[in-house]
Design a protein around this motif. Structure first.
Motif, short mmCIF file in Angstrom:
data_model
loop_
_atom_site.label_atom_id
_atom_site.label_comp_id
_atom_site.label_asym_id
_atom_site.label_seq_id
_atom_site.Cartn_x
_atom_site.Cartn_y
_atom_site.Cartn_z
N PHE A 111 0.84 -1.20 0.00
CA PHE A 111 0.00 0.00 0.00
C PHE A 111 0.88 1.26 0.00
N PHE A 112 1.96 1.23 0.76
CA PHE A 112 2.90 2.36 0.79
C PHE A 112 3.50 2.58 -0.60
N ALA A 113 3.82 1.49 -1.30
CA ALA A 113 4.36 1.60 -2.65
C ALA A 113 3.37 2.29 -3.58
N ALA A 114 2.08 1.98 -3.41
CA ALA A 114 1.05 2.65 -4.22
C ALA A 114 1.04 4.14 -3.95
N PHE A 115 1.15 4.51 -2.68
CA PHE A 115 1.16 5.93 -2.30
C PHE A 115 2.37 6.64 -2.93
N ILE A 116 3.54 6.02 -2.85
CA ILE A 116 4.75 6.62 -3.41
C ILE A 116 4.65 6.70 -4.93
N SER A 117 4.04 5.68 -5.55
CA SER A 117 3.87 5.69 -7.01
C SER A 117 3.03 6.88 -7.45
N ILE A 118 1.97 7.16 -6.72
CA ILE A 118 1.12 8.31 -7.05
C ILE A 118 1.91 9.61 -6.92
N ASN A 119 2.66 9.73 -5.84
CA ASN A 119 3.47 10.94 -5.65
C ASN A 119 4.55 11.07 -6.71
#
Length: 376
Positions: free
Chosen positions: A296-304
């Motif tokens: 889930f953290f990877a998804a957040f960083i991908s969006i950023n």
């Protein structure tokens, strides 16, 4: 203090950043290939090559020692940031037709745009998979409890009130309320509330609370002082899950944009900016909580990562798109000297930003406090 083993920070950081860099650059690469552009090099990381190979299309795939990014260098590019080679027009005609600078502006724009878009699509896929696996939050945007003494109580909100809108934005589920309030630094917000058959507006100024997590990280967020009722999660199919992923991605982009505006206006201190060291620290901490949290953290960083790359700053994808927009309107590229100076400015701005966030990151892991104790 954190009990996260040191090795986990490095492993988790590479596990998050490596795939995201690959996804971003592969977006550029695959759309470039569809557009008939030859890629000379595809690199994960910068600096000296650790190992690599050349495929049948003549693209050299590299893994380099500094894993803080990557690039695709197309035929006709002078460097890793796609500045055109001054001699690209002297290439043989067959090769020149497959070079990046020879493509019409719409193809070049698509190739550049593909990197950030792929980051968004990657995040949407992760968030959709989570929704299918664990269900989608359907907890209604209804006040279950009002905390005494908090802004919601002062404004007159009551248990059972449904919050329809915040700042003109529709609140579908309770999570939307938290997303709309938490990172807005306690600015007054306008609420549209439904109570029984009555609808009315309220203006509420959230409280700012300070929190410390289990790893000792301190943060601030804004709250109204309301709690939800019973949490509701419902299973969803693929189509609804994708819609949920899109909604969450849009919400995170909106939140990131809001925080960026706060930095620009001075409402938020640049001390809150963070960079690779903080991402590595957070990656290790999140990984210690479980693989689901890390994904889930990877998804957040991908969006950023996708959002930041779209900023209209030379050297970033958004800077290239800005020049292509100029070219599309004026029917000719921006003067080479103007592009050169813009890229120099972009390079200086990015280096300055990296110095600032690295200084902040080192402070977040106690480096400056440790030096001060040694000197004292």
């Amino acid at each position: 203090m954190s009990n996260v083993p040191l090795w986990l920070y490095f492993v988790a950081f590479l596990a998050v950043l490596g795939p995201l860099v690959f996804v971003h650059e592969y977006g550029h690469y695959i759309v470039g290939r569809w557009c008939g552009v030859k890629a000379d090099a595809f690199s994960i990381g910068f600096g000296r090559k650790i190992f690599g190979w050349t495929d049948k299309r003549g693209t050299e795939w590299r893994i380099c020692w500094l894993p803080l990014g990557g690039y695709v260098q197309f035929a006709g590019d002078r460097d890793a940031v796609s500045q055109p080679d001054a001699n690209w027009q002297a290439m043989p005609a067959a090769e020149r037709s497959h070079s990046f600078p020879a493509q019409p502006v719409w193809k070049r724009a698509l190739i550049v745009l593909a990197g950030p878009v792929t980051n968004f699509l990657f995040a949407i896929a992760i968030l959709a998979a989570f929704a299918m696996a664990y269900g989608q939050s359907q907890t209604p945007a209804v006040v279950g409890q009002v905390d005494p003494g908090r802004p919601a109580a002062t404004a007159g909100l009551q248990a059972g009130d449904r919050i329809l809108e915040i700042g003109g934005r529709s609140m579908r589920v309770f999570d939307d309320i938290q997303m709309a309030i938490a990172f807005d630094l306690g600015q007054p917000v306008n609420l549209l509330v439904e109570r029984g058959n009555e609808r009315f507006g309220l203006t509420v100024t959230p409280d700012i609370i300070k929190e410390t997590d289990r790893f000792g990280n301190k943060s601030e967020r804004a709250i109204l002082g309301i709690r939800s009722g019973k949490l509701v999660y419902t299973p969803v199919g693929p189509i609804a899950a994708i819609g949920h992923g899109v909604d969450q991605t849009v919400g995170i982009v909106r939140m990131t944009a809001s925080v960026l505006v706060q930095f620009v206006t001075g409402d938020r201190s640049i001390k809150d900016m963070s960079g690779p060291v903080k991402i590595a620290k957070t990656s290790g901490e999140v990984a210690s909580l479980g693989i689901e949290q890390l994904i889930f953290f990877a998804a957040f960083i991908s969006i950023n990562l996708g959002f930041i790359n779209l900023l209209p700053l030379p050297m970033l994808d958004g800077g290239h798109l800005l020049f292509y927009g100029y070219e599309a309107v004026r029917r000719r590229p921006a003067p080479p000297q103007a592009q050169e100076w813009a890229f120099r400015f972009g390079f200086a701005a990015i280096v300055t930003l990296m110095l600032v966030v690295t200084f902040n990151d080192l402070g977040s892991i106690g480096v400056w406090d440790g030096i001060a104790r040694l000197i004292g």
